[in-house]
Design a protein around this motif. Sequence first.
Motif, mmCIF file in Angstrom:
data_model
loop_
_atom_site.group_PDB
_atom_site.id
_atom_site.type_symbol
_atom_site.label_atom_id
_atom_site.label_comp_id
_atom_site.label_asym_id
_atom_site.label_seq_id
_atom_site.Cartn_x
_atom_site.Cartn_y
_atom_site.Cartn_z
ATOM 1 N N VAL A 69 -5.212 41.992 11.082
ATOM 2 C CA VAL A 69 -5.624 40.597 11.277
ATOM 3 C C VAL A 69 -6.787 40.194 10.374
ATOM 4 C CG1 VAL A 69 -4.737 40.461 13.636
ATOM 5 C CG2 VAL A 69 -7.147 41.067 13.264
ATOM 6 N N LEU A 70 -7.620 41.155 9.978
ATOM 7 C CA LEU A 70 -8.741 40.834 9.090
ATOM 8 C C LEU A 70 -8.355 40.869 7.617
ATOM 9 C CD1 LEU A 70 -11.674 42.720 10.843
ATOM 10 C CD2 LEU A 70 -11.348 40.237 10.679
ATOM 11 N N GLY A 71 -7.265 41.552 7.295
ATOM 12 C CA GLY A 71 -6.855 41.639 5.897
ATOM 13 C C GLY A 71 -7.927 42.319 5.059
ATOM 14 N N PRO A 72 -8.156 41.842 3.834
ATOM 15 C CA PRO A 72 -9.131 42.487 2.951
ATOM 16 C C PRO A 72 -10.564 42.445 3.493
ATOM 17 C CG PRO A 72 -8.246 40.496 1.936
ATOM 18 C CD PRO A 72 -7.484 40.724 3.194
ATOM 19 N N ALA A 73 -10.861 41.521 4.381
ATOM 20 C CA ALA A 73 -12.207 41.452 4.964
ATOM 21 C C ALA A 73 -12.520 42.720 5.750
ATOM 22 C CB ALA A 73 -12.340 40.216 5.856
ATOM 23 N N HIS A 74 -11.490 43.371 6.307
ATOM 24 C CA HIS A 74 -11.688 44.618 7.060
ATOM 25 C C HIS A 74 -12.325 45.683 6.175
ATOM 26 C CE1 HIS A 74 -10.527 48.556 8.695
ATOM 27 N NE2 HIS A 74 -10.641 47.975 9.884
ATOM 28 N N ASP A 75 -11.719 45.942 5.028
ATOM 29 C CA ASP A 75 -12.239 46.974 4.130
ATOM 30 C C ASP A 75 -13.610 46.584 3.576
ATOM 31 O OD1 ASP A 75 -10.018 48.564 4.573
ATOM 32 O OD2 ASP A 75 -8.933 47.797 2.814
ATOM 33 N N GLU A 76 -13.822 45.294 3.322
ATOM 34 C CA GLU A 76 -15.124 44.836 2.839
ATOM 35 C C GLU A 76 -16.207 45.084 3.890
ATOM 36 O OE1 GLU A 76 -14.609 40.722 1.779
ATOM 37 O OE2 GLU A 76 -13.042 41.197 0.317
ATOM 38 N N MET A 77 -15.887 44.810 5.159
ATOM 39 C CA MET A 77 -16.859 45.032 6.225
ATOM 40 C C MET A 77 -17.175 46.519 6.376
ATOM 41 S SD MET A 77 -15.728 42.395 9.216
ATOM 42 C CE MET A 77 -15.936 40.642 9.032
ATOM 43 N N ILE A 78 -16.154 47.363 6.289
ATOM 44 C CA ILE A 78 -16.356 48.809 6.381
ATOM 45 C C ILE A 78 -17.256 49.271 5.232
ATOM 46 C CG2 ILE A 78 -15.211 51.072 6.236
ATOM 47 C CD1 ILE A 78 -14.683 49.645 8.898
ATOM 48 N N ALA A 79 -16.950 48.826 4.007
ATOM 49 C CA ALA A 79 -17.740 49.218 2.838
ATOM 50 C C ALA A 79 -19.188 48.742 2.960
ATOM 51 C CB ALA A 79 -17.099 48.655 1.569
ATOM 52 N N ASP A 80 -19.405 47.606 3.598
ATOM 53 C CA ASP A 80 -20.752 47.059 3.763
ATOM 54 C C ASP A 80 -21.493 47.674 4.948
ATOM 55 O OD1 ASP A 80 -20.320 45.443 1.577
ATOM 56 O OD2 ASP A 80 -19.920 43.626 2.752
ATOM 57 N N GLY A 81 -20.841 48.576 5.672
ATOM 58 C CA GLY A 81 -21.497 49.251 6.787
ATOM 59 C C GLY A 81 -21.677 48.391 8.026
ATOM 60 N N VAL A 82 -20.781 47.424 8.207
ATOM 61 C CA VAL A 82 -20.846 46.569 9.399
ATOM 62 C C VAL A 82 -20.658 47.442 10.639
ATOM 63 C CG1 VAL A 82 -19.613 44.726 10.624
ATOM 64 C CG2 VAL A 82 -20.096 44.482 8.200
ATOM 65 N N LYS A 83 -21.424 47.178 11.662
ATOM 66 C CA LYS A 83 -21.357 47.946 12.910
ATOM 67 C C LYS A 83 -20.083 47.605 13.684
ATOM 68 C CE LYS A 83 -25.521 49.709 12.526
ATOM 69 N NZ LYS A 83 -25.628 50.894 11.778
ATOM 70 N N TRP A 84 -19.659 48.546 14.559
ATOM 71 C CA TRP A 84 -18.435 48.391 15.336
ATOM 72 C C TRP A 84 -18.379 47.093 16.133
ATOM 73 C CZ3 TRP A 84 -13.639 48.820 16.035
ATOM 74 C CH2 TRP A 84 -13.059 48.656 17.291
ATOM 75 N N PRO A 85 -19.420 46.720 16.908
ATOM 76 C CA PRO A 85 -19.299 45.478 17.686
ATOM 77 C C PRO A 85 -19.047 44.249 16.806
ATOM 78 C CG PRO A 85 -21.169 46.759 18.466
ATOM 79 C CD PRO A 85 -20.679 47.419 17.198
ATOM 80 N N THR A 86 -19.614 44.242 15.627
ATOM 81 C CA THR A 86 -19.419 43.114 14.706
ATOM 82 C C THR A 86 -17.992 43.087 14.181
ATOM 83 O OG1 THR A 86 -21.751 43.199 14.096
ATOM 84 C CG2 THR A 86 -20.270 42.028 12.593
#
Length: 162
Positions: A69-86
């Motif tokens: 559902v997040l598409g490419p934003a998912h991998d970008e968030m993971i690479a940026d170290g976004v926390k799980w709740p976010t």
Amino acid sequence: MAFEELGELLDESIELPVGGRLYTVPAPSAEIGLRTQALIHAAAVAADGGRADEQVLGDAAERDLYRDVLGPAHDEMIADGVKWPTLKHAAITAMVWIAQDKTAAERYWTAAGDPSRLAPNRAARRSQSGAASSTPSRGSSSGTSTRPAPARGAGKKARKRH
């Protein structure tokens, strides 16, 4: 009158601000959209005490729905170290957008997923609706007055005593 190109009429992405960065979530494929709607419907049925379609819930568990559902934003968030709740909040916001619309997704996002913040409280609803600021007394349901009751004994024929 000719139809306009549908791509010009629809919002085909949402932008989620996280930690000073804007993540763009593109519209999912039809397959992902249909699966997301089926999952949300099954979850709602189960939440209401009904029997959910176990195949739908099982299929959703087998796949990485948040990534879908997040598409490419998912991998970008993971690479940026976004926390799980976010990440979870962003994914559920995207699911609300897919299953309902952008307005519902914005409400969910702004409420930070807290159901009590999704619906405005009574005072806020009343102030927005232009409703009366005070409630009429229990004895008056219409705001109009009635004729006063006749005085005791008035209007009755006097009884003769035998």
